[in-house]
Design an enzyme around this catalytic site. Structure first.
Site, PDB file in Angstrom:
ATOM      1  N   LYS A  54      -4.721  -2.200   7.475  1.00 60.30           N
ATOM      2  CA  LYS A  54      -4.084  -1.076   6.774  1.00 60.30           C
ATOM      3  C   LYS A  54      -3.288  -0.227   7.759  1.00 60.30           C
ATOM      4  O   LYS A  54      -2.175   0.211   7.464  1.00 60.30           O
ATOM      5  CB  LYS A  54      -5.164  -0.245   6.055  1.00 60.30           C
ATOM      6  N   GLN A  98     -13.495   3.491   3.477  1.00 62.77           N
ATOM      7  CA  GLN A  98     -13.748   2.043   3.424  1.00 62.77           C
ATOM      8  C   GLN A  98     -15.137   1.777   2.841  1.00 62.77           C
ATOM      9  O   GLN A  98     -16.144   2.280   3.344  1.00 62.77           O
ATOM     10  CB  GLN A  98     -13.626   1.456   4.844  1.00 62.77           C
ATOM     11  N   ASP A 121      -7.049   5.102  -3.295  1.00 72.30           N
ATOM     12  CA  ASP A 121      -7.820   3.933  -3.735  1.00 72.30           C
ATOM     13  C   ASP A 121      -8.088   3.991  -5.245  1.00 72.30           C
ATOM     14  O   ASP A 121      -8.501   2.993  -5.843  1.00 72.30           O
ATOM     15  CB  ASP A 121      -9.179   3.905  -3.002  1.00 72.30           C
TER      16      ASP A 121
END
Ligand code: NAP
Length: 292
Positions: A54, A98, A121
């Site tokens: 990322k 994450q 997200d």
């Protein structure tokens, strides 16, 4: 019949180029670079790889990236404290925690601490809730199902009135995928580990999304002739006959399913590259929401 290959690698590349061009226009106009902050708790090797990918992708597209790593035994307060600092930092437009988090942490509370305008997200309960409500729009949609929808649109798949089957009901893929398809007026069946007659239900689908996490479970006789099949699964299978000692595959037996389907996205080379491209698109969108 030989199915059309839905080439996620090429479609994602095109999308990344569009994002890169928009970012360049914004920065040339004097706006700050869109910025993505990642929060990694602990040192899980797979998570470290994802976070590294990322970061590199942000750099390639002209965006800023800020990597934060906390020790595996970080407390709930520490993790939420970091999220709150990032919420307040104007250089950070998107925050990605994450997952999975270590077991002692309350994932829902951490996700809830993210400012919804930075929730790239799309896992904040408010964004997920809006996805489930008629007439409401979430600010961000989870990247993997959004990438699947992008592939369906790019391949010209008609969703309105289509009979769609989603194999899997996880928070990150199956459930938001089903909600997205309902929003697009498909008639959706969600299958999971307690579903009876799984194969027969799948074989009725005009659009079949395989997000079950079982290597090559979807076979030729699970697929209606002409159906569009999106393979979300990613598996690394040990195989000493291969140069690398393994091969990658998906939830769909690609070769045989290609004999009956109208179109299939392969794995690897389908949904995987789309997921990260959608994250970059969400980060750009977050910058637009916050700066324009
Ligand atoms: P997950 O959380 O393990 O969910 C799997 C779902 O499949 C669950 O709903 C489960 O049912 C259902 N299931 C499992 N075994 C089944 C069976 N034998 N019959 C019917 N249903 C069954 O997995 P996930 O996180 O959604 O991921 C799914 C796959 O996508 C994995 O291979 C993962 O690696 C891949 N993935 C890829 C990307 C990407 O970017 N390419 C991103 C995310 C995930 P229950 O709910 O009843 O347990």
């Amino acid at each position: 019949m030989t199915a059309k290959k839905i080439d996620g690698k090429a479609i994602a590349k095109e999308l990344r180029e569009e994002i890169k061009a928009t970012v360049a226009e914004r920065t040339a106009a004097g706006k700050p670079k869109p910025g993505l902050a990642t929060v990694l708790v602990g040192s899980d090797p797979a998570s470290e790889v994802y976070v590294g990918m990322k970061k590199r992708m942000c750099e390639n597209l002209g965006m800023a990236s800020f990597s934060h790593t906390l020790p595996a035994d970080a407390s709930q307060e520490e993790v939420e404290g970091l999220v709150k600092e990032l919420n307040a930092d104007p250089k950070v437009n998107g925050i990605l925690v994450q997952l999975p988090l270590p077991g002692h942490l309350d994932e829902e509370k951490v996700l809830q601490a993210i400012d919804i305008t930075k929730d790239v997200d799309g896992f904040h309960p408010v964004n997920m809730g809006r996805l489930a409500q008629k007439g409401r729009e979430s600010l961000f949609v989870p990247c993997t199902p959004d990438g699947c929808l992008y592939l369906l649109d790019k391949s010209g798949t008609e969703l309105e009135g289509a009979n769609a089957v989603v194999l899997g009901r996880s928070n990150i893929v199956g459930m938001p995928m089903a909600l997205l398809l309902v929003k697009r007026n498909a008639t959706v069946t969600i299958c999971h580990s307690r579903t009876k007659d799984l194969k027969d239900l799948c074989a009725e689908a005009d659009v079949l999304i395989a997000a079950v996490g079982r290597a090559e479970m979807v076979k030729k006789d699970w697929v209606k002739p002409g159906a569009v099949v999106i393979d979300v699964g990613t598996h690394r299978i040990d195989d000493e006959t291969k140069e690398k000692g393994y091969y990658l595959t998906g939830d769909v037996a690609y070769e045989e399913v290609s004999e009956v389907a109208g179109a299939v996205s392969p794995s690897p080379g389908g949904v995987g590259p789309m997921t990260i491209a959608m994250l970059m698109r969400n980060t750009l969108r977050a910058a637009e929401i916050q700066q324009d």
